[in-house]
Motif scaffolding. Structure first.
Motif, PDB file in Angstrom:
ATOM      1  N   ARG A 431       0.846  -1.191   0.000  1.00 36.73           N
ATOM      2  CA  ARG A 431       0.000   0.000   0.000  1.00 36.73           C
ATOM      3  C   ARG A 431       0.883   1.244   0.000  1.00 36.73           C
ATOM      4  N   ILE A 432       0.504   2.226  -0.799  1.00 38.24           N
ATOM      5  CA  ILE A 432       1.333   3.428  -0.951  1.00 38.24           C
ATOM      6  C   ILE A 432       1.480   4.114   0.408  1.00 38.24           C
ATOM      7  N   PRO A 433       2.715   4.388   0.835  1.00 35.87           N
ATOM      8  CA  PRO A 433       2.942   4.956   2.175  1.00 35.87           C
ATOM      9  C   PRO A 433       2.712   6.469   2.216  1.00 35.87           C
ATOM     10  N   ILE A 434       1.524   6.855   1.809  1.00 32.61           N
ATOM     11  CA  ILE A 434       1.101   8.257   1.828  1.00 32.61           C
ATOM     12  C   ILE A 434      -0.147   8.363   2.697  1.00 32.61           C
ATOM     13  N   TRP A 435      -0.133   9.359   3.579  1.00 30.43           N
ATOM     14  CA  TRP A 435      -1.296   9.617   4.434  1.00 30.43           C
ATOM     15  C   TRP A 435      -1.777  11.046   4.196  1.00 30.43           C
ATOM     16  N   TYR A 436      -3.096  11.196   4.213  1.00 31.61           N
ATOM     17  CA  TYR A 436      -3.702  12.506   3.998  1.00 31.61           C
ATOM     18  C   TYR A 436      -4.319  13.006   5.293  1.00 31.61           C
ATOM     19  N   CYS A 437      -4.133  14.297   5.546  1.00 33.31           N
ATOM     20  CA  CYS A 437      -4.796  14.949   6.680  1.00 33.31           C
ATOM     21  C   CYS A 437      -5.767  15.975   6.114  1.00 33.31           C
ATOM     22  N   ASP A 438      -7.046  15.742   6.346  1.00 36.48           N
ATOM     23  CA  ASP A 438      -8.057  16.654   5.803  1.00 36.48           C
ATOM     24  C   ASP A 438      -8.206  17.922   6.633  1.00 36.48           C
ATOM     25  N   ASP A 439      -7.609  17.914   7.846  1.00 34.54           N
ATOM     26  CA  ASP A 439      -7.734  19.085   8.711  1.00 34.54           C
ATOM     27  C   ASP A 439      -6.669  20.135   8.428  1.00 34.54           C
ATOM     28  N   CYS A 440      -5.577  19.717   7.746  1.00 33.40           N
ATOM     29  CA  CYS A 440      -4.480  20.646   7.475  1.00 33.40           C
ATOM     30  C   CYS A 440      -4.782  21.513   6.266  1.00 33.40           C
ATOM     31  N   ASP A 441      -4.003  22.574   6.132  1.00 30.13           N
ATOM     32  CA  ASP A 441      -4.033  23.350   4.899  1.00 30.13           C
ATOM     33  C   ASP A 441      -3.430  22.493   3.789  1.00 30.13           C
ATOM     34  N   PRO A 442      -3.762  22.783   2.541  1.00 31.17           N
ATOM     35  CA  PRO A 442      -3.254  21.955   1.434  1.00 31.17           C
ATOM     36  C   PRO A 442      -1.748  21.727   1.420  1.00 31.17           C
ATOM     37  N   PRO A 443      -0.889  22.713   1.729  1.00 28.82           N
ATOM     38  CA  PRO A 443       0.558  22.437   1.670  1.00 28.82           C
ATOM     39  C   PRO A 443       1.014  21.328   2.621  1.00 28.82           C
ATOM     40  N   GLN A 444       0.243  21.066   3.675  1.00 25.84           N
ATOM     41  CA  GLN A 444       0.632  20.055   4.654  1.00 25.84           C
ATOM     42  C   GLN A 444      -0.320  18.850   4.623  1.00 25.84           C
ATOM     43  N   GLN A 445      -1.007  18.687   3.530  1.00 27.58           N
ATOM     44  CA  GLN A 445      -2.042  17.680   3.469  1.00 27.58           C
ATOM     45  C   GLN A 445      -1.492  16.275   3.247  1.00 27.58           C
ATOM     46  N   VAL A 446      -0.404  16.164   2.498  1.00 31.88           N
ATOM     47  CA  VAL A 446       0.128  14.852   2.101  1.00 31.88           C
ATOM     48  C   VAL A 446       1.393  14.562   2.888  1.00 31.88           C
ATOM     49  N   HIS A 447       1.449  13.348   3.465  1.00 36.82           N
ATOM     50  CA  HIS A 447       2.609  12.962   4.265  1.00 36.82           C
ATOM     51  C   HIS A 447       3.096  11.580   3.824  1.00 36.82           C
ATOM     52  N   ALA A 448       4.387  11.483   3.475  1.00 35.32           N
ATOM     53  CA  ALA A 448       5.012  10.191   3.176  1.00 35.32           C
ATOM     54  C   ALA A 448       5.741   9.732   4.426  1.00 35.32           C
ATOM     55  N   SER A 449       5.556   8.456   4.777  1.00 33.07           N
ATOM     56  CA  SER A 449       6.147   7.979   6.029  1.00 33.07           C
ATOM     57  C   SER A 449       6.666   6.558   5.880  1.00 33.07           C
ATOM     58  N   ARG A 450       7.822   6.308   6.520  1.00 33.49           N
ATOM     59  CA  ARG A 450       8.389   4.962   6.515  1.00 33.49           C
ATOM     60  C   ARG A 450       7.624   4.025   7.435  1.00 33.49           C
ATOM     61  N   GLU A 451       6.954   4.581   8.418  1.00 31.92           N
ATOM     62  CA  GLU A 451       6.168   3.792   9.365  1.00 31.92           C
ATOM     63  C   GLU A 451       4.713   4.259   9.318  1.00 31.92           C
ATOM     64  N   PRO A 452       3.770   3.402   9.674  1.00 31.83           N
ATOM     65  CA  PRO A 452       2.356   3.795   9.632  1.00 31.83           C
ATOM     66  C   PRO A 452       2.073   5.015  10.506  1.00 31.83           C
ATOM     67  N   LEU A 453       1.264   5.922  10.002  1.00 32.21           N
ATOM     68  CA  LEU A 453       0.883   7.108  10.766  1.00 32.21           C
ATOM     69  C   LEU A 453      -0.493   6.895  11.390  1.00 32.21           C
ATOM     70  N   THR A 454      -0.633   7.345  12.624  1.00 30.40           N
ATOM     71  CA  THR A 454      -1.933   7.279  13.300  1.00 30.40           C
ATOM     72  C   THR A 454      -2.547   8.661  13.472  1.00 30.40           C
ATOM     73  N   GLN A 455      -1.692   9.691  13.306  1.00 29.67           N
ATOM     74  CA  GLN A 455      -2.195  11.059  13.380  1.00 29.67           C
ATOM     75  C   GLN A 455      -1.303  11.965  12.557  1.00 29.67           C
ATOM     76  N   CYS A 456      -1.793  13.118  12.234  1.00 28.87           N
ATOM     77  CA  CYS A 456      -1.057  14.062  11.404  1.00 28.87           C
ATOM     78  C   CYS A 456       0.168  14.576  12.157  1.00 28.87           C
ATOM     79  N   PRO A 457       1.344  14.512  11.553  1.00 31.27           N
ATOM     80  CA  PRO A 457       2.545  14.994  12.245  1.00 31.27           C
ATOM     81  C   PRO A 457       2.576  16.505  12.421  1.00 31.27           C
ATOM     82  N   PHE A 458       1.664  17.229  11.748  1.00 30.86           N
ATOM     83  CA  PHE A 458       1.650  18.680  11.865  1.00 30.86           C
ATOM     84  C   PHE A 458       0.569  19.180  12.820  1.00 30.86           C
ATOM     85  N   CYS A 459      -0.672  18.682  12.607  1.00 33.42           N
ATOM     86  CA  CYS A 459      -1.767  19.214  13.422  1.00 33.42           C
ATOM     87  C   CYS A 459      -2.292  18.215  14.442  1.00 33.42           C
ATOM     88  N   GLY A 460      -1.841  16.983  14.370  1.00 28.51           N
ATOM     89  CA  GLY A 460      -2.292  15.952  15.300  1.00 28.51           C
ATOM     90  C   GLY A 460      -3.654  15.393  14.982  1.00 28.51           C
TER      91      GLY A 460
END
Length: 932
Positions: A431-460
């Motif tokens: 599965r593509i290691p990209i996570w989306y945060c719908d609460d962030c502004d668009p510049p911080q919406q997409v996050h690539a991570s080596r490990e699974p994310l459970t929350q947004c690294p910017f806004c939580g």
């Protein structure tokens, strides 16, 4: 010699009873396990030699293409291991995203369900269970083939270790800006419901139809323009028609509108260089959502991109397509819609004509469905920066591609490379290691991570993972790295990377090989291998590629059950020129695999005979025998062994590039070695010729008397014979490992627990064999005389040898001494009583032969043949041949014939002329000799 000879071996070699037990012995002895600490890169004394298997699909079963590919790899690995390298062959399997998911979806379909009925998690669990139950079968089958892979290092592209490597590679490329989300027209498979890369959408040449459709000019209904298309169903998504700005025929229409038939709406006429005035009518319809080129035109002119064909290949209104698809078409299959639209255009008077059209149509490489161009959001890799070092590697000689012709194909593809669509709308895979945060502004919406994310690294806030999986090849392109432990700097990675040879088929040169080279440079700064060997294809008697679906395949396991793995391997290797296809008849396995079966049988018989002659008494080591005790035949066979070793090494090698570049492991192929080696058929022939034509046919026959007599001379013959046969078995072992192992273990001096699979490559002391070549020449001449004059095999004939001092194989020899001393051997091998004389006898009719070095052999024919009758026969044959030659020469001198006949016919006639001329000279010589 011992009075208690070894018990005779069975008359027939039984591969079914032999091969499985021998393979288990190899496994128990750890014969295939490589040790990183023994490599020179880790401070040891053995250079590493590494091959990684092209990973078959995890649920695949062995087919003849696998057998060919893995036999080639095994020959190279066994050869390298015997040559003193620390050889590692890494086995493994590929999770095969589309292929495996298709199988499981078919199982669900049989239950009346789809994957959407069971849901993603349940579907993945079901697929994992299916793989656990059926996966790895092919690796077990490869053992039956004799594959000497290091099974302790078996890899799997979806294992936790390799999945970690996949995520690492993705994130690194994402962080460098080399992975991006793109909105463009991609290749889409309506059957697999996923996007495909350019390489996965394969071109098939087909005969289709070209539909000529007239569009009415909106402000001048009396005027129309005609557009030709192969896909009229896409016209519902037309947003413009384009003409070339320099095309005088349509310049007055630029900026006007035409009426789109069926949809009945105005669309603009635009000017764009994409329209080719020389092609068709010079007018092209622009459908941005359903054609990649049209999409680019649409972007330039800021046109809408209405979607009129859905993901399943049915006509439906998608984005920006309201009112474009008639109700009668909604939900209709695209090809059925093509017929409906054609009929409607004809009813409306807008169908000008339909004509046959040869064109290339893309098909899904997995299910063969016609691919649909489709506008979609997908993940892409920017390939140009990655391709640059991969292109340079082949141009500079850091990597060679064999056969040479494929280098130009490789270079051409990389120079025109397009970005790689790596997202697939599947559930089985990484599965593509990209996570989306719908609460962030668009510049911080997409996050690539080596490990699974459970929350947004910017806004939580909460995050959701991308639904798509990665293209299967995204894990495969890391194979030489990930199987050795990358991204960690493991002992295996340090010891065995870069690898050495990559053996595969040409059809995945771009899918896999080129991408592995890119990954090697991107993630480790070095090429993953120095040699790419692209073998041929296995085809049937009609030269059609073998395929299970066509019913013309050969099951390697059936062949192994009938004739043994060695027979299969030998047939494939001996019949495989560099890059040449292998031809087999699936309707006649006995005929197809006779070369391998016959050779294994011959080797077994040679071994049986030899072991019986040698006995079980201790045999001296050749190194302990003074050179003065060796006879001419001994020196000759040792010289032939040395030649065979050199020929086999030349055919297979060079093993490594010899020219060093900057830094460790940076080596380049010199011009003279770049395209050398990898001639497996030449290797096989060199080894076969030695054991069959030289060891068995000549040395063993010449040494029989010494072996029977025993004594010191017999012991020398035994020692030479054992050494030569030992060398032959070592030479042959990479190609036919089972029978050679069995015979090798029976040779005197081989104690239990030692294996040919772990033995060294053969050696032979420097030796001169020219003098025995003269003996062979004399024997061949006498045998030819017997054959030509039909002398009964059991009849002893008389002859005279007139020695003359001359050159044999470039060496001037004392023929009188050699032939005199070897007279008994010549007599025994030819059933002849010989006289050594300074002059040829005169008198009666005789057969004459001049042998190598100029010595003459004379055999009186009185009493052997009816001279008068033979003279009459020869003269009649000569006269008939003279008549045929005259006619042939006249035909070739006829300008009318030569100018009209095909070149192949002329060449055949000229070859015939050369053959008949030679035969005429032979007959004339025999007439002069026999008839006076």
């Amino acid at each position: 010699m011992s009075d208690a000879p070894l018990p005779p071996l069975p008359d027939r070699y039984d591969p079914a009873a032999t091969e499985p037990s021998i393979y288990e012995q190899w496994l128990d002895a750890g014969s295939f396990v490589a040790h990183d600490e023994r490599t020179t890169r880790a401070g040891g004394d053995r250079p590493p030699f590494t091959i990684v298997i092209p990973p078959p699909n995890v649920t695949a079963v062995l087919h003849v293409g696998h057998a060919l590919n893995n036999t080639v790899q095994d020959v190279l690995v066994r050869w390298a291991r015997m040559r003193g390298t620390e050889a590692l062959w890494v086995p493994g399997t590929d999770h095969a995203g589309i292929a495996t998911q298709n199988v499981v979806e078919k199982q669900l379909a049989a239950e009346g369900k789809t994957r959407f009925d069971v849901g993603r998690e349940a579907f993945v669990r079901k697929t994992e269970a299916f793989v656990a139950e059926t996966g790895g079968t092919i690796l077990r089958q490869l053992r039956a083939l004799g594959a000497s892979a290091d099974w302790t290092r078996t890899a799997y592209t979806l294992s936790p270790e390799l999945s970690r490597a996949v995520r690492e590679a993705f994130v690194r490329l994402f962080e460098k800006g080399l992975i991006y989300r793109g909105h463009r027209v991609i290749h889409w498979c309506p059957r697999c419901l996923t996007s495909l890369s350019d390489e996965e959408a394969e071109f098939h040449d087909e005969t289709g139809k070209l539909y000529h459709i007239s569009y009415v000019v909106s402000d001048d209904p009396a005027r129309t323009i005609t557009i030709a298309t192969t896909r009229p169903e896409t016209m519902l998504g037309d947003v413009a028609v384009a003409v070339n700005p320099d095309d005088d025929r349509y310049r007055s229409l630029i900026g006007k509108s035409v009426r789109l038939p069926i949809v009945d709406r105005d669309i603009p006429v635009i000017a764009d260089a994409y329209a080719d005035p020389a092609f068709g009518t010079g007018v092209v319809k622009i459908t941005p959502a359903h054609d990649a080129n049209d999409f680019e035109v649409g972007k330039r002119h800021k046109l809408a991109a209405p979607i009129v064909i859905d993901a399943e290949g049915r006509m439906n209104e998608g984005a920006d397509a309201a009112g474009r698809v008639p109700d009668a078409l909604k939900g209709m299959d695209r090809f059925a819609a093509r017929e409906w639209i054609t009929a409607e255009l004809e009813r409306l008077g807008r169908l000008v004509k339909v004509e046959p059209h040869e064109h290339s149509v893309r098909h899904c490489y997995r299910c063969d469905t016609v691919v649909e161009p489709r506008l979609s959001d997908q993940w892409f890799v920017k390939m140009a920066p990655l391709a640059a070092p991969a292109l340079e590697a082949v141009k500079t000689g850091a990597i060679r591609v064999l056969p040479e012709r494929w280098e130009a194909v490789y270079v051409n593809w990389l120079e025109g490379i397009r970005d790689w669509n790596i997202s697939r709308q599947l559930w089985w895979g990484h599965r593509i290691p990209i996570w989306y945060c719908d609460d962030c502004d668009p510049p911080q919406q997409v996050h690539a991570s080596r490990e699974p994310l459970t929350q947004c690294p910017f806004c939580g806030g909460p995050v959701r993972q991308d639904e798509d999986v990665l293209d299967t090849w995204f894990s495969s392109w890391l194979w030489p790295l990930s199987t050795l432990g990358w991204p960690d700097q493991t002992p295996d990675l340090k010891a065995f990377y870069p690898t050495d040879v990559l053996v595969t088929a040409p059809e995945i040169l771009f899918f896999w090989v080129a991408r592995m080279i890119m990954a090697g440079y991107e993630f480790e700064g070095r090429a993953p291998f120095h040699t790419v060997y692209l073998h041929g294809t296995v085809r049937d008697a009609n030269h059609v590629k073998m395929s299970k679906s066509l019913g013309n395949g050969v099951d390697p396991l059936d062949v192994i059950a009938l004739y043994g793995a060695d027979a299969l391997r030998w047939t494939l290797v001996a019949g495989m020129g560099l890059g040449a296809d292998v031809i087999l008849d699936h309707k006649d396995l006995e005929k197809s695999f006779a070369p391998g079966r016959n050779f294994v049988t011959k080797l077994w018989n040679i071994g049986r005979f030899l072991l019986q002659r040698v006995g079980d008494a201790p045999v001296a080591k050749l190194a302990d025998i003074p050179d003065a005790r060796l006879q001419r035949s001994d020196r000759w066979i040792l010289s032939r062994l040395a030649t065979a070793i050199a020929e086999c090494d030349t055919a297979l090698g060079p093993m490594f590039p010899s020219e060093s570049g900057a830094g460790a492991d940076h080596r380049y192929w010199k011009k003279e070695e770049r395209y050398a080696g990898m001639r497996l058929n030449e290797y096989a022939e060199g080894a076969r010729r030695f054991v069959w034509n030289e060891l068995a046919d000549w040395y063993l026959e010449s040494a029989k008397a010494r072996l029977l007599a025993g004594g010191d001379d017999g012991d020398v013959a035994r020692a030479v014979l054992v050494h030569a046969f030992d060398g032959a078995l070592r030479l042959l072992h990479p190609a036919i490992p089972f029978v050679t192992e069995k015979l090798w273990q029976l040779l005197p001096g081989h104690v239990g627990g030692t294996y040919l699979a772990s033995a060294t490559w053969p050696t032979a002391p420097a030796s001169e064999g020219h003098e025995f070549d003269l003996v062979i020449s004399a024997v061949n001449a006498l045998r030819k005389i017997r054959s030509e004059y039909n002398v009964a095999p059991g009849k002893v004939i008389e002859g005279t040898i007139v020695p003359r001092r001359g050159a044999v194989q470039g060496r001037v020899l004392d023929a009188h001494a050699i032939l005199g001393e070897e007279r008994e051997t010549i007599e025994r091998l030819t059933r002849t009583t010989l006289t050594i004389s300074g002059a040829a006898p005169g008198g009666d009719a005789s057969a004459h032969s001049i042998i190598e070095g100029g010595s003459e052999i004379v055999v009186p024919l009185a009493g052997l043949v009816d001279v008068a009758k033979e003279c009459a026969r020869l003269k009649t044959e000569l006269a008939g041949l003279e008549k045929q030659l005259a006619a042939l020469e006249g035909r070739l001198a006829n300008e009318g014939f030569v100018s009209r006949a095909p070149a192949s016919v002329i060449e055949g006639e000229r070859n015939k002329l050369a053959e008949w001329t030679t035969r005429r000279q032979q007959l004339a010589d025999k007439v002069r000799s026999l008839c006076g």
